[in-house]
Motif scaffolding. Structure first.
Motif, PDB file in Angstrom:
ATOM      1  N   SER A 191       0.811  -1.219   0.000  1.00  0.00           N
ATOM      2  CA  SER A 191       0.000   0.000   0.000  1.00  0.00           C
ATOM      3  C   SER A 191       0.842   1.266   0.000  1.00  0.00           C
ATOM      4  N   ILE A 192       2.073   1.169   0.516  1.00  0.00           N
ATOM      5  CA  ILE A 192       2.949   2.353   0.486  1.00  0.00           C
ATOM      6  C   ILE A 192       3.972   2.240  -0.647  1.00  0.00           C
ATOM      7  N   GLU A 193       3.709   1.318  -1.573  1.00  0.00           N
ATOM      8  CA  GLU A 193       4.554   1.098  -2.745  1.00  0.00           C
ATOM      9  C   GLU A 193       6.010   0.825  -2.364  1.00  0.00           C
ATOM     10  N   GLN A 228       3.918  -7.241  -7.406  1.00  0.00           N
ATOM     11  CA  GLN A 228       5.106  -6.472  -7.044  1.00  0.00           C
ATOM     12  C   GLN A 228       6.101  -6.424  -8.196  1.00  0.00           C
ATOM     13  N   VAL A 229       5.974  -7.351  -9.140  1.00  0.00           N
ATOM     14  CA  VAL A 229       6.935  -7.452 -10.244  1.00  0.00           C
ATOM     15  C   VAL A 229       6.519  -6.486 -11.340  1.00  0.00           C
ATOM     16  N   LYS A 230       7.329  -5.458 -11.548  1.00  0.00           N
ATOM     17  CA  LYS A 230       6.996  -4.406 -12.509  1.00  0.00           C
ATOM     18  C   LYS A 230       7.799  -4.590 -13.800  1.00  0.00           C
ATOM     19  N   GLU A 237       5.199 -13.369 -18.871  1.00  0.00           N
ATOM     20  CA  GLU A 237       5.323 -14.214 -17.684  1.00  0.00           C
ATOM     21  C   GLU A 237       4.337 -13.776 -16.604  1.00  0.00           C
ATOM     22  N   THR A 238       4.184 -12.461 -16.437  1.00  0.00           N
ATOM     23  CA  THR A 238       3.221 -11.950 -15.451  1.00  0.00           C
ATOM     24  C   THR A 238       1.803 -12.358 -15.812  1.00  0.00           C
ATOM     25  N   ILE A 239       1.452 -12.254 -17.090  1.00  0.00           N
ATOM     26  CA  ILE A 239       0.120 -12.656 -17.540  1.00  0.00           C
ATOM     27  C   ILE A 239      -0.108 -14.138 -17.255  1.00  0.00           C
ATOM     28  N   GLN A 240       0.913 -14.955 -17.527  1.00  0.00           N
ATOM     29  CA  GLN A 240       0.803 -16.391 -17.271  1.00  0.00           C
ATOM     30  C   GLN A 240       0.566 -16.676 -15.793  1.00  0.00           C
ATOM     31  N   ARG A 241       1.246 -15.909 -14.924  1.00  0.00           N
ATOM     32  CA  ARG A 241       1.064 -16.101 -13.475  1.00  0.00           C
ATOM     33  C   ARG A 241      -0.351 -15.690 -13.060  1.00  0.00           C
ATOM     34  N   PHE A 242      -0.859 -14.620 -13.653  1.00  0.00           N
ATOM     35  CA  PHE A 242      -2.242 -14.220 -13.372  1.00  0.00           C
ATOM     36  C   PHE A 242      -3.226 -15.290 -13.846  1.00  0.00           C
ATOM     37  N   ALA A 259     -12.221 -12.462  -8.352  1.00  0.00           N
ATOM     38  CA  ALA A 259     -12.542 -11.049  -8.603  1.00  0.00           C
ATOM     39  C   ALA A 259     -11.336 -10.153  -8.303  1.00  0.00           C
ATOM     40  N   LYS A 260     -10.619 -10.465  -7.215  1.00  0.00           N
ATOM     41  CA  LYS A 260      -9.427  -9.678  -6.868  1.00  0.00           C
ATOM     42  C   LYS A 260      -8.329  -9.847  -7.910  1.00  0.00           C
ATOM     43  N   VAL A 261      -8.123 -11.095  -8.341  1.00  0.00           N
ATOM     44  CA  VAL A 261      -7.086 -11.361  -9.344  1.00  0.00           C
ATOM     45  C   VAL A 261      -7.414 -10.623 -10.638  1.00  0.00           C
ATOM     46  N   LEU A 262      -8.666 -10.683 -11.069  1.00  0.00           N
ATOM     47  CA  LEU A 262      -9.081  -9.998 -12.290  1.00  0.00           C
ATOM     48  C   LEU A 262      -8.902  -8.487 -12.177  1.00  0.00           C
ATOM     49  N   HIS A 263      -9.223  -7.943 -10.998  1.00  0.00           N
ATOM     50  CA  HIS A 263      -9.053  -6.500 -10.777  1.00  0.00           C
ATOM     51  C   HIS A 263      -7.582  -6.111 -10.903  1.00  0.00           C
ATOM     52  N   ASN A 264      -6.708  -6.888 -10.284  1.00  0.00           N
ATOM     53  CA  ASN A 264      -5.275  -6.572 -10.342  1.00  0.00           C
ATOM     54  C   ASN A 264      -4.709  -6.748 -11.750  1.00  0.00           C
ATOM     55  N   LEU A 265      -5.210  -7.736 -12.487  1.00  0.00           N
ATOM     56  CA  LEU A 265      -4.799  -7.906 -13.878  1.00  0.00           C
ATOM     57  C   LEU A 265      -5.255  -6.704 -14.707  1.00  0.00           C
ATOM     58  N   ALA A 266      -6.475  -6.250 -14.446  1.00  0.00           N
ATOM     59  CA  ALA A 266      -7.001  -5.066 -15.135  1.00  0.00           C
ATOM     60  C   ALA A 266      -6.106  -3.862 -14.884  1.00  0.00           C
ATOM     61  N   PHE A 267      -5.676  -3.692 -13.626  1.00  0.00           N
ATOM     62  CA  PHE A 267      -4.827  -2.549 -13.291  1.00  0.00           C
ATOM     63  C   PHE A 267      -3.485  -2.632 -14.018  1.00  0.00           C
ATOM     64  N   GLU A 268      -2.925  -3.854 -14.135  1.00  0.00           N
ATOM     65  CA  GLU A 268      -1.652  -4.011 -14.844  1.00  0.00           C
ATOM     66  C   GLU A 268      -1.794  -3.577 -16.298  1.00  0.00           C
ATOM     67  N   TYR A 269      -2.921  -3.924 -16.919  1.00  0.00           N
ATOM     68  CA  TYR A 269      -3.149  -3.476 -18.290  1.00  0.00           C
ATOM     69  C   TYR A 269      -3.382  -1.968 -18.338  1.00  0.00           C
ATOM     70  N   PHE A 270      -4.082  -1.440 -17.335  1.00  0.00           N
ATOM     71  CA  PHE A 270      -4.379  -0.004 -17.309  1.00  0.00           C
ATOM     72  C   PHE A 270      -3.096   0.812 -17.230  1.00  0.00           C
ATOM     73  N   ARG A 271      -2.195   0.411 -16.350  1.00  0.00           N
ATOM     74  CA  ARG A 271      -0.977   1.218 -16.198  1.00  0.00           C
ATOM     75  C   ARG A 271      -0.056   1.086 -17.410  1.00  0.00           C
ATOM     76  N   ARG A 272      -0.305   0.080 -18.241  1.00  0.00           N
ATOM     77  CA  ARG A 272       0.428  -0.051 -19.500  1.00  0.00           C
ATOM     78  C   ARG A 272      -0.344   0.581 -20.662  1.00  0.00           C
ATOM     79  N   LYS A 273      -1.443   1.256 -20.347  1.00  0.00           N
ATOM     80  CA  LYS A 273      -2.286   1.996 -21.291  1.00  0.00           C
ATOM     81  C   LYS A 273      -2.976   1.098 -22.310  1.00  0.00           C
TER      82      LYS A 273
END
Length: 406
Positions: A191-193, A228-230, A237-242, A259-273
């Protein structure tokens, strides 16, 4: 020696004086000594007193001794997040009057707080926490560490992440064998990055959950590790882990975790635009959530924002969704979501001045107060770009200084 405590409990429950209870059996003075464990007594006297109180002393002693076993089991199912069983045991314990005179009353209260926090009932939880704080000196070593754990979970629920880290790190592993707290430490660091620390403690919690065969919580820990892996390049590899985590959720029949996993996957795509895929997974996440819940509102905010930036839905339709989010947030009195949906409302209506004024005056101070690091950084970048575009060089330089040094 529990007989005296039991006799006293039921005598007071039925509002009898010692003389009234002892009439025809023994003196009130003798009952006083029995209750305070200050005298020997004949078993026949306890039998007669029990009959007058309408209890069977052997049954009451058995119930008192069973409390510890019941509490231990309750703690196990709380850790495993078996909600139905948690609810059942909670109901059983609420009906057990003798818990008030047991040696485990503080353990019960601590676990009761943990149970309430499973449902995010922070107001009820803090009432009990304040009670325990007054009696903190009476806690056993184990209970004292459990209290720190409970406080850490409470601070997380209140978004006070630095406080959560401080109290959770003070737990003594030697005296407290429940390593679940390392998961909550990982959440606080996330939460504090602070990805390195979040990954470290998430891995520790994963090992603990594996040791106790708690595969649902293994999913929680592994999800925390994945995000945590950016790897901002090709993140196959990250997509495969998701995808692996999503399959695990299906195998374990855990839609909440999915639902949580899908939300976090969505965020990973969002931050990559990649707004189209972000929007898709936010929508899937929302479909698995209670549409009145805070997690639903979080995914809804992401769904609207990704649709806006990706030009995926008409503005009128997005505004309807924003107004629905505002209405739910107001009903729940969720300040975070009131702020996020207000910002979206200004953004969608192209009210640029109002957006940035609200961002500076209201949003950013709130995000800083509660340590929403991602939202703080996003807001600061937005403000810098706005001030630079408006040729407000002084404000732009000030914001740039903040971004560089934090």
């Amino acid at each position: 020696m529990d007989e005296g405590k039991i006799i006293r409990f039921y005598r007071e429950k039925y509002q009898l004086t010692q003389e009234q209870l002892g009439k025809g059996i023994c003196s009130g003075t003798h009952i006083s000594k029995i209750e305070r464990l200050h005298t020997e007594y004949a078993p026949e006297i306890i039998t007669l007193l029990s009959e007058r109180l309408g209890i069977t002393i052997e049954n009451e002693i058995a119930k008192l001794k069973n409390i510890k076993k019941c509490l231990s089991h309750w703690h196990d199912v709380i850790i495993m997040q078996l909600f139905d069983e948690c609810d059942l045991i909670n109901h059983e314990l609420e009906q057990e009057d003798l818990i008030q005179i047991s040696d485990y009353i503080y353990l019960y209260k601590l676990l009761r707080v943990k149970y309430l926090l499973m449902y995010n009932l922070t107001d009820e939880a803090i009432t009990i926490i304040k009670e325990i704080q007054k009696k903190e000196h009476k806690l056993s070593v184990y209970e004292a560490n459990l209290f720190k754990h409970v406080l850490g979970v409470y601070y997380l629920a209140k978004h006070e992440n630095l406080k959560a880290i401080q109290v959770l790190k003070s737990i003594n592993d030697t005296d407290y064998n429940n390593k679940e707290y390392t998961y909550h430490l990982a959440v606080a660091y996330h939460s504090i990055e602070s990805p390195a620390m979040a990954y470290f403690f998430a891995d520790k919690s994963r090992q603990f959950f594996k040791e106790i065969n708690n595969y649902l919580r293994v999913i929680d820990a592994e999800m925390l590790m994945v995000i945590q892996v950016k790897d901002d390049g090709d993140f196959k590899e990250t997509i495969q882990r998701f995808e692996s985590l999503i399959k695990s959720c299906d195998l374990c029949n855990s839609p909440d975790r999915k639902a949580k996993v899908l939300h976090n996957l969505a965020f990973e795509y969002f931050r990559r635009k990649n707004y189209e895929l972000a929007n898709k997974y936010y929508k899937e996440s929302m479909s698995l959530k209670n549409n009145e819940s805070s997690p639903y509102l979080l995914s809804l905010e992401g769904y609207i924002r990704s649709a806006y930036y990706g030009s995926l839905l008409p503005i009128d339709e997005l505004l309807q969704l924003v107004n629905g989010g505002l209405e739910k947030a107001l009903k729940k009195n969720e300040q975070l979501y009131l702020i996020l949906f207000t910002l979206l409302s200004y953004l969608l209506q192209n009210k640029e001045h109002e957006y940035y004024q609200y961002l500076f005056d209201t949003s950013l101070p709130f995000f800083k107060k509660f340590g929403f690091v991602y939202l703080i950084k996003r807001s600061q970048k937005e403000l810098f770009n706005y001030y630079y575009k408006q040729k407000k060089n002084g404000k732009a330089l000030k914001m740039a200084h903040v971004l560089i040094n934090h």
